[in-house]
Design a protein around this motif. Structure first.
Motif, short mmCIF file in Angstrom:
data_model
loop_
_atom_site.label_atom_id
_atom_site.label_comp_id
_atom_site.label_asym_id
_atom_site.label_seq_id
_atom_site.Cartn_x
_atom_site.Cartn_y
_atom_site.Cartn_z
N SER A 69 0.83 -1.21 0.00
CA SER A 69 0.00 0.00 0.00
C SER A 69 0.86 1.25 0.00
N THR A 127 -4.61 -14.68 -3.66
CA THR A 127 -5.67 -13.81 -3.15
C THR A 127 -5.95 -12.67 -4.13
N ILE A 146 -9.60 -12.05 -5.89
CA ILE A 146 -10.37 -10.81 -5.78
C ILE A 146 -10.58 -10.20 -7.16
N ALA A 193 -18.49 -9.29 -10.58
CA ALA A 193 -19.42 -8.29 -10.05
C ALA A 193 -19.73 -7.23 -11.12
N MET A 194 -18.70 -6.81 -11.86
CA MET A 194 -18.87 -5.72 -12.83
C MET A 194 -19.64 -6.16 -14.07
N GLY A 251 -21.63 1.15 -15.31
CA GLY A 251 -20.70 1.70 -14.31
C GLY A 251 -19.27 1.39 -14.69
N PHE A 275 -18.02 3.75 -17.42
CA PHE A 275 -17.68 5.08 -16.90
C PHE A 275 -16.34 5.05 -16.17
N ALA A 276 -16.15 4.00 -15.41
CA ALA A 276 -14.97 3.94 -14.55
C ALA A 276 -13.82 3.19 -15.20
N ALA A 292 -10.31 4.09 -14.39
CA ALA A 292 -9.95 3.71 -13.02
C ALA A 292 -9.65 2.22 -12.94
N LEU A 341 -6.22 0.30 -11.91
CA LEU A 341 -6.21 -0.74 -10.88
C LEU A 341 -5.56 -2.00 -11.43
N THR A 363 -3.58 -8.83 1.99
CA THR A 363 -3.69 -8.59 0.55
C THR A 363 -5.10 -8.14 0.18
N ALA A 364 -6.10 -8.75 0.81
CA ALA A 364 -7.48 -8.35 0.53
C ALA A 364 -7.71 -6.89 0.92
N GLN A 379 -5.41 -4.56 1.17
CA GLN A 379 -4.60 -3.74 0.27
C GLN A 379 -5.33 -3.50 -1.05
N ILE A 380 -5.91 -4.54 -1.62
CA ILE A 380 -6.61 -4.39 -2.90
C ILE A 380 -7.90 -3.60 -2.70
N TYR A 420 -6.81 -0.09 -2.86
CA TYR A 420 -6.55 0.31 -4.26
C TYR A 420 -7.87 0.64 -4.96
N LEU A 421 -8.85 -0.26 -4.75
CA LEU A 421 -10.13 -0.15 -5.45
C LEU A 421 -10.85 1.14 -5.03
N ALA A 435 -9.07 4.08 -6.54
CA ALA A 435 -9.30 4.16 -7.99
C ALA A 435 -10.69 4.72 -8.28
N MET A 436 -11.69 4.26 -7.52
CA MET A 436 -13.08 4.65 -7.79
C MET A 436 -13.38 6.10 -7.41
N SER A 485 -15.01 8.21 -12.76
CA SER A 485 -14.96 6.97 -11.99
C SER A 485 -15.98 7.01 -10.86
N GLY A 498 -19.20 6.16 -12.41
CA GLY A 498 -19.17 4.72 -12.64
C GLY A 498 -19.47 3.96 -11.36
N TYR A 499 -18.90 4.44 -10.27
CA TYR A 499 -19.13 3.79 -8.98
C TYR A 499 -20.61 3.80 -8.63
N PHE A 528 -20.67 -3.25 -6.38
CA PHE A 528 -19.64 -3.01 -5.37
C PHE A 528 -20.09 -3.49 -3.99
N LEU A 570 -19.67 -7.12 -3.87
CA LEU A 570 -18.25 -7.43 -3.75
C LEU A 570 -17.78 -7.21 -2.31
N MET A 622 -16.19 -9.87 0.30
CA MET A 622 -14.87 -9.74 0.89
C MET A 622 -14.92 -9.40 2.38
#
Lengths: 354, 354
Positions: A138, A247, A251, A258-259, A268, A271-272, A275, A279, B247-248, B250-251, B254-255, B258-259, B265, B268-269, B276, B279, B283
Motif C-alpha cells: 500500500s 488472493t 479478488i 461483479a462488474m 458503471g 464510466f470507470a 480507473a 487498478l 492482501t485483501a 490492500q486491494i 486500491y479499489l 481508484a473509484m 470513476s 461509474g461507482y 460493489f 463485492l 470480501m
C-alpha cells in the motif's frame, strides 16, 4: 559514451523460451539503450527471431548451446545434463567470468538455483543464498526474502538475509538505512519461532549501520508495507508469496464477475474504465516480475516461467537496476561492515556460536 | 419442541467485550431461536446490557465472574490469574461439564488456547490441538488448519490435522469425503518439508474412509479452493492467513482510491454500486469470523478480538453449525476408524513409530 550494462540471457528458459525472451529484450532495450545482451540458446530458434528483432540483434552477442533445460527437470538432473553446455549454465557462467554483470533466466527455479550455486558459489561468510521478491504494498514496494531458495533458516542465516535484503533495498529504493522486519506470528518478543526470536535479539543488541531493525512483523504487514525489507525462511516466505498472488487473483475474479453481472454494473464499468485500467495496472503481476538470487558471487534474476514479453522485460529492468545501483558492491560493503563490527578489524577466527 | 443448542459465551472477551458480545448474541438468536446462552462475565457490565437486549436475557442464564482476561495477558499469566474464576475459563468449563455444547470467546488467542487445553485436554491419540479457519475461495469455502495453535508439526500431527479438518469439512459443508491437500512449496513429491513429504506418503499408502487425499497444494491453491481442507503447521498457516487478509485489505484500498479518483470513476461507482456492495459483502472478513479449536475434548470457537456485533454473530453461527452437524461426534468416529485401520480392531498397543 556512458558505460554499457552487459546482461546475459538464458534465451531457452521459460514456458515459451525465445518467443518471449527476445521480444522482452526488445522492450527492455527501448527503455535502456545502454544494455548489451549476451544471448545463449539454440541457433535454430534464436537466429530467425533475431532477424525479426534487429534492435536486439545489434545490441547482442549470440552463442549457440546444444542443451536447453526443461521446466520439469530436477535440479540434480539439470546439473548432470546441463553443466558447461546448457543455455542456462552458460548465461550464469558469463556472470562468473565477468562478461556479464547479471544473468536473467525464466527457466525452472530449482535448476537455476542449483546451477547458480554450483557456478557462482556463495559469498564468503554467507552459508545459504536466498531468493528476494519485490512485493507491491500500500505504501510502494518492499523486498521480501527468502521466498523459496531453501527451507528453514537459523538465526545467523536470518541475519545474513537481513543484510542481503537491506543492500537490495538500498540499491532498489535508494534508502540509506532500510527498515527490516522479521516475519513471525505475533509481534511480541516472546512469540513465534525460536530462530526468529534469537535473530531478533541479536539484531537489537548489535545495531547495524546498513539496516534499521524494526522488530517482528506479521503476514498482514507484507501488504501494508510496514517495513522496507521482510526477512523469513524460504518455506513460509514461498507460501506467503503464493498466497498473496492467489488472493489477488481471487479478488480480481470477484471484481470481474461483479462488474459484468447486471446492465447497470456494466455501464458503471464503462464510466470507470480508466480507473479499472489503473487498478489492473497496479495489480499486474508482470510489473514486479523477477526474483533476485542473493548471497552468491554474482547476481542472477529469475523471471516467472509463464510470463509474457512485457513481464520478461520487467525482469530485465530489475537486472539493469541492480547493476546500475551497484547491488553487488553494496552487499560486499555491508557484509564487511557487519563482520568487522562483530569481530573487530583484525579478527580472522571462525564466526563462533550464536 | 426441537432440542435447544446450549452455547457458552465469554462475555468479557475481545476489544469491546460485552458491548459487542451481547448485541452479537441478539443477532445470532434471531437467526437461530433454538440457541440457549450461558453467559459468563462481570454483572456490572452485563446486567444493564441484558436489560437492553431482552431477547438475549430471556434465552440465557448468567453467571457473574470477578475476573476478565485482558487482551495482552500472556497465556501462563492468564492461567495463573484466571483459572476457575475468569469468564474465559468458566465459559470453557461449561463445555467440559456438558452444560454447553460449545464455547465462544473473542478473548486473546494464546490465553484461550492455554485454558482450553488445560480444561478440556487433548483427545485420545491427538497430541496437539489446531486452530481451523474457514477460508473464502473462488469456489466457495475451505477449511485451513493449523493457523496458529502451535509451531511446527511432525508427519503424524499433520495426519491428525487432516482427520480433524476432514471431520470439520464434513460437518460444515456436508461433503461425505472431503478432499485434503498438504500445504507445501511445489507440488512434486520430492519437494518441500520432510515432515510434509512423509505425511503425504503415509496418506497415500493408507487411504482413509473419511478423507480423500489429493496431494500437495501451494499458497495460491488456498484462494482457488483446490481442495476442501488445507493442512499445514501453525507458523506457515498463520502467516498465510494474515497475508491473505492483508492482501485483501490492500486491494480493497486500491479499489476505493481508484473509484474516487476522477469524476467519471465516481459516476461509474454510482452506477455499479450494487455490484460493489456485493463485492464488499463477499470480501467482508466478518462473515468468516471464527477459528475453531480442534483436537480437544470439546469445541471452542475463537472470534476475532476486534470484530463488531455482526462478526461476533457469525462466530456464534459457526458454533451453532458445528453443534447441529455433530462435529465432535464426527471427529470421534473418524479417529476411531483411522486408528482401527492402522492397528486392527483389537490393537491396544502404543501408536508405534512413523
Amino acid at each position: 559514451m556512458a558505460k554499457t550494462i552487459p546482461i546475459s540471457l538464458d534465451v531457452m528458459g521459460g514456458d515459451s523460451g525465445a518467443e518471449v525472451v527476445i521480444p522482452g529484450a526488445e522492450i527492455a532495450l527501448v527503455r535502456h539503450p545502454d544494455i548489451r545482451f549476451q544471448l545463449f540458446g539454440n541457433e535454430k530458434v534464436v537466429k530467425p527471431l533475431l532477424d525479426k528483432f534487429p534492435r536486439v540483434r545489434d545490441a547482442s552477442t549470440f552463442q549457440h548451446c546444444d542443451i536447453a533445460i526443461a521446466m520439469d527437470t530436477k535440479p540434480s538432473q539439470a546439473l548432470r545434463q546441463g553443466r558447461w553446455r546448457s543455455s542456462m549454465w552458460r548465461s550464469i557462467e558469463a556472470v562468473k567470468t565477468g562478461d556479464a554483470a547479471v544473468a536473467v533466466s525464466a527457466g525452472n527455479t530449482g535448476a537455476l538455483m542449483a546451477m547458480s550455486k554450483f557456478c557462482l558459489r556463495t559469498m564468503a561468510n554467507i552459508e545459504r543464498p536466498a531468493i528476494a521478491a519485490i512485493w507491491p504494498t500500500s505504501r510502494g514496494e518492499s523486498v521480501v526474502l527468502d521466498v523459496g531458495a531453501t527451507i528453514g533458516a537459523d538465526a545467523q542465516q536470518l541475519i545474513d538475509f537481513a543484510i542481503l535484503g537491506g543492500a537490495m533495498a538500498r540499491a532498489l529504493f535508494g534508502i540509506e538505512r532500510p527498515t527490516i522486519g522479521l516475519l513471525n506470528i505475533g509481534v511480541e518478543e516472546v512469540k513465534g519461532l525460536e530462530e526468529v526470536r534469537t535473530a531478533g535479539r541479536l539484531l537489537r543488541e548489535t545495531p547495524l549501520r546498513s539496516i534499521d531493525y524494526a522488530g517482528f512483523v506479521e503476514g498482514d504487514d507484507l501488504g501494508k508495507g510496514t517495513v522496507d525489507v521482510v526477512v523469513t525462511e524460504g518455506f513460509a516466505g514461498n507460501i506467503a508469496l503464493k498466497t498473496a498472488e492467489g488472493t489477488a487473483k481471487q479478488i480480481g475474479g470477484y471484481l470481474r464477475s461483479a462488474m459484468s453481472r447486471t446492465f447497470m454494473s456494466r455501464i458503471g464499468y464503462l464510466f470507470a474504465k480508466n480507473a479499472f485500467d489503473l487498478l489492473k495496472a497496479k495489480m499486474d503481476p508482470r510489473k514486479v516480475n523477477g526474483g533476485v538470487f542473493l548471497g552468491l558471487n554474482g547476481i542472477v534474476i529469475k523471471s516467472h516461467g509463464g510470463t509474457d514479453a512485457e513481464g520478461y522485460a520487467a525482469a530485465i529492468d530489475l537486472a539493469y537496476d541492480m547493476v546500475r545501483n551497484e547491488l553487488t558492491h553494496k552487499i560486499a560493503q555491508d557484509l564487511v561492515h557487519y563482520h568487522r563490527g562483530r569481530f573487530g578489524e583484525t579478527a580472522t577466527t571462525s564466526t563462533g556460536d550464536l
